[in-house]
Design an enzyme around this catalytic site. Structure first.
Site, mmCIF file in Angstrom:
data_model
loop_
_atom_site.group_PDB
_atom_site.id
_atom_site.type_symbol
_atom_site.label_atom_id
_atom_site.label_comp_id
_atom_site.label_asym_id
_atom_site.label_seq_id
_atom_site.Cartn_x
_atom_site.Cartn_y
_atom_site.Cartn_z
ATOM 1 N N GLU A 49 0.560 -1.068 0.081
ATOM 2 C CA GLU A 49 0.050 -0.179 0.163
ATOM 3 C C GLU A 49 0.564 0.989 -0.224
ATOM 4 O O GLU A 49 0.578 2.184 -0.378
ATOM 5 C CB GLU A 49 -0.619 0.038 0.796
ATOM 6 C CG GLU A 49 -2.139 -1.729 0.682
ATOM 7 C CD GLU A 49 -1.569 -2.079 1.719
ATOM 8 O OE1 GLU A 49 -0.380 -2.749 1.705
ATOM 9 O OE2 GLU A 49 -3.027 -3.254 1.503
ATOM 10 N N PHE A 98 -11.207 -6.502 14.473
ATOM 11 C CA PHE A 98 -10.538 -7.674 13.392
ATOM 12 C C PHE A 98 -9.403 -6.418 12.754
ATOM 13 O O PHE A 98 -11.106 -5.458 11.921
ATOM 14 C CB PHE A 98 -11.066 -8.373 12.818
ATOM 15 C CG PHE A 98 -9.637 -9.014 12.102
ATOM 16 C CD1 PHE A 98 -8.915 -9.680 12.248
ATOM 17 C CD2 PHE A 98 -9.925 -8.919 10.494
ATOM 18 C CE1 PHE A 98 -7.677 -10.250 11.516
ATOM 19 C CE2 PHE A 98 -9.294 -9.655 9.718
ATOM 20 C CZ PHE A 98 -8.050 -9.929 10.290
ATOM 21 N N GLN A 99 -8.654 -5.447 12.215
ATOM 22 C CA GLN A 99 -7.973 -4.885 11.225
ATOM 23 C C GLN A 99 -9.356 -3.377 11.712
ATOM 24 O O GLN A 99 -9.095 -3.417 10.736
ATOM 25 C CB GLN A 99 -8.418 -5.210 9.848
ATOM 26 C CG GLN A 99 -7.529 -6.780 10.290
ATOM 27 C CD GLN A 99 -7.709 -6.985 7.761
ATOM 28 O OE1 GLN A 99 -7.930 -7.347 7.669
ATOM 29 N NE2 GLN A 99 -6.456 -7.306 7.971
ATOM 30 N N LYS A 159 -17.327 -0.453 6.469
ATOM 31 C CA LYS A 159 -17.755 -1.251 5.961
ATOM 32 C C LYS A 159 -19.039 -1.668 5.219
ATOM 33 O O LYS A 159 -19.827 -0.439 4.385
ATOM 34 C CB LYS A 159 -17.639 -2.625 5.987
ATOM 35 C CG LYS A 159 -17.433 -4.061 5.237
ATOM 36 C CD LYS A 159 -17.806 -4.958 5.772
ATOM 37 C CE LYS A 159 -16.950 -6.229 4.456
ATOM 38 N NZ LYS A 159 -16.504 -7.355 4.470
ATOM 39 N N MET A 178 24.900 7.719 1.890
ATOM 40 C CA MET A 178 24.334 9.712 2.343
ATOM 41 C C MET A 178 24.784 9.566 4.240
ATOM 42 O O MET A 178 25.131 10.173 4.278
ATOM 43 C CB MET A 178 23.141 10.074 2.227
ATOM 44 C CG MET A 178 22.767 12.001 2.336
ATOM 45 S SD MET A 178 23.807 12.351 1.953
ATOM 46 C CE MET A 178 22.923 13.140 0.411
#
Ligand SMILES: Cc1ncc(C[n+]2csc(CCOP(=O)(O)OP(=O)(O)O)c2C)c(N)n1
Lengths: 563, 82
Positions: free
Chosen positions: A61, A123-124, A173, A475
């Site tokens: 993502e 959940f999540q 949802k 760097m």
């Protein structure tokens, strides 16, 4: 703000929330979205099939958000990224922060657990609205399906207008599943207030008197699409100019009065001009510490005129004698005074530019990255778009590539996100499929989003990747060498995989070079290839970026490469 | 440096957090909070604040608050409270 005509959504039969999201995106002119599905966002993915929207399935993502960021930079329209709740949403965070720091228009859509489960540690479930509060321009939780068209219209307007930025929409949802007759949409359109004529007059008076003026411009030029006005102003006044990392290309980098990037890895001529100027005109820049060095010794003798689209930037870090916020092009066009006695100064700046020009001589037969980048950029031409990762190679791109428009240089400036390069290349190619897009990466950075080679392959995106491999976190190594007494700590990457093999395993053409004689043919091959290709360039692990202003020092205390 | 910020804002979801988070993050301690709801449904927050270091300016933070979408009006008074 000016009120604006409402556009109405016809009130017919109830429509599912997910369908309303798709319709809202289509109404905003979105054609492509970047995302990754999962449980809570499944209603939206269900509605995507059969819609007019193209979905690019990334492999992480973060890459969806970074690709959307690049899309936003190239088009000026919000890039859209989509993720599910919980880990999908948290994976977007770096990309959202990247867009926030560089004022890039973006709309991020996250799935959320159903409304009744919010706050129950379902959940999540994560509070992505709370997590992203400090890194969004604004955010919404959808609380009613009927409000979806309104929220989306407002989100797009906010993301793209004024000082652009990311806007997050959290979609529980049940809001996507449920159906409703949508409420009418009415959005206030942003308009800059007119600039105060007294301030314009005061700025003109300062310009007329200036003997040693410098124009210092930044990313605000590209945001306001004010390149034309900036160039006219520079030409009219004959003023030498310097750019921030994000400003590069606002005035073509090969213009005789353009002195280069300022700041930590800037050009000495640019930093010296700022040090000696008596009038500093800052346009669309924000006195960032990488640009100013030690702030209280920056432009010590200068009166400041600060022009920005965002009033909150004026006076934030440096007091401005005259601060003007509003439409940058209009303001610059109204500044019609010319400095009466600045020819000597302009000529001096030009001489200093020639005196401190970069040198491309390097001993040995190994590849000197600055020379390679310069040759590549000249061969690719001004239409090419460069995206980069973060580190030494990023600074070499800024120093040695030529840019005649800011949209040709996609770099993670404010956040400095390693892993930006390849996803940004994807976003740029989706935004402009006919462009020559080149990603300059490092052996550290490429591994941060290496999975996106699969995305390149899947969509056959003809990205040209130049991987500058010093087998180090270069760097960081440079700083340890110079500022931590060569105490090298955790910078060794000599056990990297064979990058050409790795790319080939993803189905991408790849080759390795390590000798400078091979550079011309490599450039030719890169530019002639129609599909994605990776050129793995081995360089000396000890190469450093020069010049360099040490941390917490004045910009005039630049360190140079030992001869 | 101490001061007081008065913020009128739309009571949208998250607005209070946005305001408080911004003030804290931009270098001020929040030492006192009073919030009321006006008749028109707007919120009003009065914050007593103290700068964490001398480089912080109340005007700057007021400008940054003004930039928030929910915020309608900000006033700041330096040196009051506590
Ligand atoms: C996500 C992230 N983690 C850490 C850093 C800190 N950092 C800045 S440059 C750098 C080294 C980059 O190495 P590489 O990509 O190989 O480029 P090089 O400097 O060698 O050209 C690191 C670790 C960062 N900018 N971003």
């Amino acid at each position: 703000m000016a009120a604006h005509a409402p556009s109405t959504v016809p009130d017919t039969a109830p429509v599912s929330g997910a369908r309303l999201v798709v319709e809202a995106l289509e109404r905003e002119g979105v054609r492509t979205v970047f995302g990754y599905p999962g449980g809570a966002i499944m209603p939206l993915y269900d509605a995507l099939t059969g819609s007019g929207l193209r979905h690019i399935l990334v492999r992480h993502e973060q890459a969806a958000a970074l690709a959307a960021d690049a899309y936003g930079r190239v088009t000026g329209e919000p890039g859209v990224c989509i993720a599910t709740s919980g880990p999908g949403a948290t994976n977007l965070v770096t990309g959202i922060a990247n867009a926030y720091m560089d004022s890039v228009p973006m709309v991020a859509i996250t799935g959320q657990v159903a409304t009744s489960l919010i706050g129950t540690d379902a959940f999540q479930e994560v509070d992505i609205f709370g997590i992203t509060l400090p890194i969004v321009k604004h955010s919404f939780v959808i609380r009613s399906t009927a409000e979806i068209p309104q929220v989306f219209a407002q989100a797009f307007e906010l993301a793209r207008s004024g000082r652009p930025g990311p806007v997050l929409i959290d979609l529980p949802k049940d809001m996507g599943v449920g159906a409703a007759v949508p409420n009418p949409v009415s959005v206030e359109r942003f308009a800059h207030p007119e600039a105060d004529p007294q301030l314009i007059a005061a700025a003109n008076a300062l310009i007329a008197e200036a003997r040693a003026p410098v124009l210092y411009f930044g990313g605000g030029i590209a945001i306001a699409r004010a390149e034309r006005a900036l160039r006219d102003f520079a030409a009219r006044t004959g003023m030498p100019s310097v750019a921030t990392l994000k400003g590069l290309g606002g005035i073509p980098t090969d213009h005789p009065d353009f002195l280069g990037m300022l700041g930590m890895h800037g050009m000495r001529a640019a930093n010296m001009a700022i040090d000696k100027c008596d009038l500093l005109i800052c346009v669309g820049a924000r006195f960032d510490d990488r640009a100013t060095g030690k702030l209280d010794t920056f432009a010590p003798g200068a009166t400041v005129i600060h022009i920005d689209g965002d009033p909150a930037e004026i006076g934030k870090l440096r007091r401005a004698a005259v601060g003007i916020s509003g439409d940058i092009s209009k303001i610059l066009d109204a500044l019609d005074a010319r400095p009466a006695h600045s020819e000597h100064w302009a000529a001096l700046c030009r001489r200093q530019k020639a005196m401190w020009a970069m040198s491309y001589d390097a001993p040995g037969s190994g590849i000197y990255a600055p020379a390679l980048l310069k040759d590549l950029s000249e061969a690719a031409g001004d239409d090419a778009v460069f995206t980069c990762d973060v580190g030494q190679h990023q600074m070499w791109v800024a120093q040695h590539c030529r840019f005649s428009r800011p949209q040709a240089h996609l770099t993670s400036a404010g956040l400095g996100t390693m892993g930006y390069g390849v996803p940004a290349g994807i976003g740029a190619l989706i935004a402009d499929p006919d462009a020559t897009v080149i990603t300059i990466s490092g052996d550290g950075s490429i591994m941060m989003n290496v999975q996106e080679l699969a995305t390149l392959r899947r969509y056959r995106l003809p990205l040209k990747i130049v991987l500058i491999d010093n087998s180090q976190l270069g760097m960081v190594r440079q700083w340890q060498e110079l500022f931590f007494e060569e105490n090298f700590s955790e910078i060794d990457l000599s056990d990297n995989p064979d990058f050409a093999d790795l790319a080939q395993a993803f189905g991408i053409e790849a080759f390795t070079i390590d000798h400078r004689d091979e550079v011309p043919a490599a450039i030719e091959r890169l530019l002639a290839t129609n599909g994605p290709i990776l050129c793995h360039v081995r360089i000396d692990p000890r190469a450093n970026v020069w010049p360099l202003v040490p941390p917490n020092s004045s910009n005039v205390q630049m360190l140079e490469k030992a001869k | 440096m101490t001061g007081q910020l008065t913020i009128d804002f739309d009571l949208h979801e998250g607005a209070v957090l946005r305001v408080l988070g911004l003030v804290e993050r931009r270098g001020f301690e929040v030492r006192g909070i009073r919030m009321t709801e006006a008749a028109d449904g707007r919120g009003a927050l009065a914050l007593d604040v103290r700068a964490r270091d001398a480089s912080r300016s109340l005007d700057t933070v007021a400008g940054q608050l003004q930039r928030l979408h929910d915020v309608r009006n900000v006033t700041c008074i330096q040196g009051v409270a506590q």
